[in-house]
Design a protein around this motif. Sequence first.
Motif, PDB file in Angstrom:
ATOM      1  N   GLU A  32       0.657  -1.180   0.086  1.00 24.82           N
ATOM      2  CA  GLU A  32       0.242   0.063  -0.183  1.00 24.82           C
ATOM      3  C   GLU A  32       1.090   1.840  -0.040  1.00 24.82           C
ATOM      4  O   GLU A  32       0.739   2.178  -0.281  1.00 24.82           O
ATOM      5  CB  GLU A  32      -0.914  -0.070   1.315  1.00 24.82           C
ATOM      6  CG  GLU A  32      -1.892   1.218   0.906  1.00 24.82           C
ATOM      7  CD  GLU A  32      -1.736   2.436   1.833  1.00 24.82           C
ATOM      8  OE1 GLU A  32      -2.098   3.152   1.297  1.00 24.82           O
ATOM      9  OE2 GLU A  32      -0.539   2.513   2.697  1.00 24.82           O
ATOM     10  N   PHE A  33       2.094   0.993   0.876  1.00 27.97           N
ATOM     11  CA  PHE A  33       2.787   2.004   0.866  1.00 27.97           C
ATOM     12  C   PHE A  33       3.383   2.787  -0.455  1.00 27.97           C
ATOM     13  O   PHE A  33       3.264   4.289  -0.902  1.00 27.97           O
ATOM     14  CB  PHE A  33       4.091   2.590   1.681  1.00 27.97           C
ATOM     15  CG  PHE A  33       4.559   3.390   1.988  1.00 27.97           C
ATOM     16  CD1 PHE A  33       4.778   4.311   2.568  1.00 27.97           C
ATOM     17  CD2 PHE A  33       6.389   2.666   1.484  1.00 27.97           C
ATOM     18  CE1 PHE A  33       5.480   5.702   2.450  1.00 27.97           C
ATOM     19  CE2 PHE A  33       7.497   3.800   1.496  1.00 27.97           C
ATOM     20  CZ  PHE A  33       6.855   5.095   2.163  1.00 27.97           C
ATOM     21  N   THR A  35       2.837   1.481  -3.728  1.00 28.66           N
ATOM     22  CA  THR A  35       1.643   2.070  -4.260  1.00 28.66           C
ATOM     23  C   THR A  35       0.235   3.575  -4.204  1.00 28.66           C
ATOM     24  O   THR A  35       0.330   3.669  -5.068  1.00 28.66           O
ATOM     25  CB  THR A  35       1.237   1.001  -5.050  1.00 28.66           C
ATOM     26  OG1 THR A  35      -0.001   0.909  -3.368  1.00 28.66           O
ATOM     27  CG2 THR A  35       1.341  -0.512  -5.118  1.00 28.66           C
ATOM     28  N   ARG A  36       0.958   4.226  -3.439  1.00 26.11           N
ATOM     29  CA  ARG A  36       0.226   5.740  -3.183  1.00 26.11           C
ATOM     30  C   ARG A  36       0.898   6.943  -4.112  1.00 26.11           C
ATOM     31  O   ARG A  36       2.124   6.580  -4.720  1.00 26.11           O
ATOM     32  CB  ARG A  36       1.303   6.459  -1.537  1.00 26.11           C
ATOM     33  CG  ARG A  36       0.074   5.512  -0.729  1.00 26.11           C
ATOM     34  CD  ARG A  36       0.934   6.073   1.003  1.00 26.11           C
ATOM     35  NE  ARG A  36       0.563   5.153   1.780  1.00 26.11           N
ATOM     36  CZ  ARG A  36       0.682   5.212   3.034  1.00 26.11           C
ATOM     37  NH1 ARG A  36       1.849   6.602   3.261  1.00 26.11           N
ATOM     38  NH2 ARG A  36       0.272   5.023   4.705  1.00 26.11           N
ATOM     39  N   ASP A  37      -0.564   7.454  -4.784  1.00 19.68           N
ATOM     40  CA  ASP A  37      -0.278   8.174  -5.002  1.00 19.68           C
ATOM     41  C   ASP A  37       1.568   9.440  -4.727  1.00 19.68           C
ATOM     42  O   ASP A  37       0.597   9.494  -4.005  1.00 19.68           O
ATOM     43  CB  ASP A  37      -1.783   9.416  -5.515  1.00 19.68           C
ATOM     44  CG  ASP A  37      -2.594   8.984  -6.445  1.00 19.68           C
ATOM     45  OD1 ASP A  37      -2.381   8.044  -7.000  1.00 19.68           O
ATOM     46  OD2 ASP A  37      -3.767   8.898  -6.139  1.00 19.68           O
ATOM     47  N   THR A  39       4.626   8.504  -4.799  1.00 15.98           N
ATOM     48  CA  THR A  39       5.365   7.855  -4.257  1.00 15.98           C
ATOM     49  C   THR A  39       5.982   8.028  -5.742  1.00 15.98           C
ATOM     50  O   THR A  39       6.160   7.673  -6.557  1.00 15.98           O
ATOM     51  CB  THR A  39       4.638   6.375  -4.123  1.00 15.98           C
ATOM     52  OG1 THR A  39       4.609   6.290  -2.870  1.00 15.98           O
ATOM     53  CG2 THR A  39       6.172   5.529  -4.015  1.00 15.98           C
ATOM     54  N   THR A  74      -4.004   6.412  10.614  1.00 14.38           N
ATOM     55  CA  THR A  74      -3.427   6.352   9.986  1.00 14.38           C
ATOM     56  C   THR A  74      -1.943   5.703  10.392  1.00 14.38           C
ATOM     57  O   THR A  74      -1.808   5.788  11.066  1.00 14.38           O
ATOM     58  CB  THR A  74      -2.406   7.706   9.189  1.00 14.38           C
ATOM     59  OG1 THR A  74      -1.670   8.449   9.278  1.00 14.38           O
ATOM     60  CG2 THR A  74      -4.266   8.206   8.160  1.00 14.38           C
ATOM     61  N   ASP A  76       2.035   5.291   7.894  1.00 16.74           N
ATOM     62  CA  ASP A  76       2.809   5.274   7.897  1.00 16.74           C
ATOM     63  C   ASP A  76       4.420   4.492   7.867  1.00 16.74           C
ATOM     64  O   ASP A  76       4.464   4.003   8.797  1.00 16.74           O
ATOM     65  CB  ASP A  76       2.864   6.689   7.548  1.00 16.74           C
ATOM     66  CG  ASP A  76       3.190   7.464   6.246  1.00 16.74           C
ATOM     67  OD1 ASP A  76       3.678   6.390   5.513  1.00 16.74           O
ATOM     68  OD2 ASP A  76       3.997   8.918   5.984  1.00 16.74           O
TER      69      ASP A  76
END
Length: 83
Positions: A32-33, A35-37, A39, A74, A76
């Motif tokens: 998920e980390f 593939t974040r917008d 990145t 959240t 991170d």
Amino acid sequence: MDGDGENNDAARRVEVPHAQLAPDVLGRLIEEFVTRDGTDYGAVERTLAEKVAVVLQQLEAGEAAIVVDSESETVDVVVRCPR
């Protein structure tokens, strides 16, 4: 700014050792980390597996950490500042 802002941030942000997470949970969290917008991994295109491996390697080397923010709910992955 007085020191209270930093104390509040520290109180709501908790580091979770990556080794305490189940391997499948850790893998999904890292996926998920990476593939974040927004990145960006530089000029070289990498596969998802390569990106995940790099982040896992950083966690294992102590260069990165998993941080949970209880206020925003959240999770991170953050780079540690060298000491």
